[in-house]
Design an enzyme around this catalytic site. Structure first.
Site, PDB file in Angstrom:
ATOM      1  CG  LEU A   1       7.919   9.543   5.538  1.00 14.87           C
ATOM      2  CD1 LEU A   1       8.870   9.950   4.414  1.00 14.87           C
ATOM      3  CD2 LEU A   1       6.492   9.371   5.001  1.00 14.87           C
ATOM      4  CG  HIS A   2       5.773   3.267   8.342  1.00 12.30           C
ATOM      5  ND1 HIS A   2       5.247   2.652   7.223  1.00 12.30           N
ATOM      6  CD2 HIS A   2       4.723   3.830   8.985  1.00 12.30           C
ATOM      7  CE1 HIS A   2       3.944   2.804   7.211  1.00 12.30           C
ATOM      8  NE2 HIS A   2       3.592   3.534   8.266  1.00 12.30           N
TER       9      HIS A   2
ATOM     10  CG  HIS B   1       4.715   6.201   4.692  1.00  8.17           C
ATOM     11  ND1 HIS B   1       5.010   6.134   6.039  1.00  8.17           N
ATOM     12  CD2 HIS B   1       3.413   6.582   4.620  1.00  8.17           C
ATOM     13  CE1 HIS B   1       3.945   6.482   6.740  1.00  8.17           C
ATOM     14  NE2 HIS B   1       2.952   6.747   5.911  1.00  8.17           N
TER      15      HIS B   1
ATOM     16  CG  LEU C   1       5.499  -1.845   8.372  1.00  4.90           C
ATOM     17  CD1 LEU C   1       6.712  -1.230   7.681  1.00  4.90           C
ATOM     18  CD2 LEU C   1       5.919  -2.452   9.705  1.00  4.90           C
ATOM     19  CB  SER C   2       0.560   1.711  11.818  1.00  7.31           C
ATOM     20  OG  SER C   2      -0.056   2.865  12.384  1.00  7.31           O
TER      21      SER C   2
END
Lengths: 316, 316
Positions: A41-42, A45, A216-217
């Site tokens: 998770l980042h 999310h 973001l990924s």
């Protein structure tokens, strides 16, 4: 002074326990929001969860690294699996930020339930990453799965559609949240929900970016420090084309020329494709019409493959 | 003396109206049974409805001739569409028969709702019988769809699984009822429900037969009077093999020999296949083991194709 304590989500591993929880929400007439993820998770999310938290009475987050959307040569074995770190991130993340945040709302966890099933739970007939060996039930969304990301990953969206349908049937959400970063996934799943007459709403949430603009990924953690600069190439290319669009340009050749010019200045970025597609059919466009377009692409920096997109004159 | 008046079912054509009806049953905590059909109702369908009526609070019957399960050369255009006759049959059929029947139960219709949607309602992306032209979402149950009926009809179970999944999502039944006559369909749909984690139970109901033993089928109406005798050939062949099974025979060659011997005596019946398959995997068996077997086949009388099956040492 109040010290707000964030409650922890309920961790559920089985369909049976999930259905029991869901039955309670049905009896109480609660709207359930759902954020399916592969974990790692980042903040992208968390943004999906915050959006769901605002729109729904209860929020379910699923964490499942789906074997069916990896090809045998892809990074299934090395894909980051960080359940403990994910739960810790959730435990310290309040649904709202900033000095004006409601302390009551801030005391609730971002997700009421974290659903983390085993592969056997999600694939009762077993699962292989070799599509020729696969048995059991699979879903395909024809017409929007073969192009763009589907060119180099021919069974990817079959794997995505299948696992998301299973998760929808397990969770039975009223609303499901997906990040715009995976834009073709958004289109495929919207079509699936429409075609299969699923009783839920798909919500597409804008991409969260770093301060430099990088989408973001979970795969960004593969990037070394000196790859952070070339990793921005696609974003710059899409913005360059978008600026042409904003000044009135509608022709494919001219919009793509602006994007390709950016890649020409960055030898450390290997472009795979740039697509200018209709936002519903994903048909490639010669001219952007009144429905607008999805401008998207994929490229590599070293061995890491990254994607991004920008919407021209449309919303998802 | 009471003259019992059978109420009429509610006729619904749209998903929206169906969902509104279904929401009421959810609020009232009622169990919903579902009988999907292509219409041209006969006593086999009524038997499915009577079974559902006994086990559920509310019963939905759907009538939809599904284009996706016909090949371009098959009888989609001429398949019997008899909605008025079907509704009339329902209106004069009480859920229970015989002198001991409960007059209160007999006053309720066999189905509370008849759902008769348009093709556009069920296929928002449109539908072609040419699989190469198909767009939108389709479901495949790998491993049990390519053999038996799937040999001559390679996209048949893809079409069946897809429409049944759509109907399940529209009706959201607690229990769904299928006739054992279409035995491979029963296996495919049981696997689909298991694999996709659908929150419902599939019930297989024994085949209803005419006094002569012919399995009831909407396609029986294609038979001329002089075809009624050869139309019994497969039933006789299956019974002959079953009698061998009952006396202890378990070997494929010997069981099939008994069945083929019956076809050898009837030149007006053209056998297409006889299968002796595992009841879950549908793998062909050399010897019937403790899981039992499905003995099934297809043949033609004139231009009419008929199927039938018998279970050896197992239940579905």
């Amino acid at each position: 002074m109040t010290i707000s304590t964030v409650q922890s989500p309920v961790l559920i591993h089985t369909i049976r326990d999930l259905r029991a929880w869901r039955a309670t929400t049905t009896r109480e007439g609660q709207a359930v929001g759902f954020v399916p993820t592969m974990g790692a998770l980042h903040d992208g999310h968390l943004h999906l969860l915050r959006t769901a938290r605002k729109q729904c009475d209860r929020v379910v987050l699923s964490i499942f690294v789906n074997p069916a959307q990896f090809a045998p040569h892809e990074d299934l074995a090395t894909y980051p699996r960080t359940l403990d770190a994910d739960l810790a991130l959730l435990a310290r993340s309040a649904p709202t930020h900033g000095p004006g945040a409601d302390p009551m709302a801030a005391s609730r966890p971002l997700a009421d339930v974290v659903f983390a099933p085993s592969p056997a739970e999600m694939y009762p007939a077993g699962i292989s990453t070799d599509v020729r060996e696969q048995r059991g039930t699979f879903v395909e969304v024809l017409g929007v799965s073969h192009q763009m990301e589907g060119v180099t990953r021919p069974h990817f969206f079959r794997g995505v559609a299948t696992i998301v349908l299973k998760l929808f049937n397990a969770v039975q959400p009223d609303r499901a949240y997906f990040g715009q970063k995976d834009v073709q996934q958004c289109v495929v799943l919207r079509n699936m929900v429409r075609d299969l007459l699923l009783p839920l709403t798909v919500v597409t949430v804008p991409t969260v970016r770093s301060a430099t603009g990088l989408a973001l990924s979970s795969r960004n953690r593969y990037l070394t420090p000196d790859q952070m600069e070339p990793a921005l190439t696609l974003r710059r290319a899409l913005v360059a084309a978008s600026e042409r669009y904003e000044t009135g340009e509608r022709r494919r050749t001219h919009l793509l020329k602006a994007a390709h010019a950016v890649f020409a200045t960055e030898p450390r970025a290997q472009l795979e494709y740039i697509s200018l597609a209709h936002p519903v059919t994903l048909a490639e466009l010669d001219v952007v019409g009144q429905d607008g377009a999805i401008l998207s692409g994929a490229f590599r920096v070293g061995t890491t493959r990254l994607i991004d997109n920008i919407l021209l004159g449309c919303a998802l």
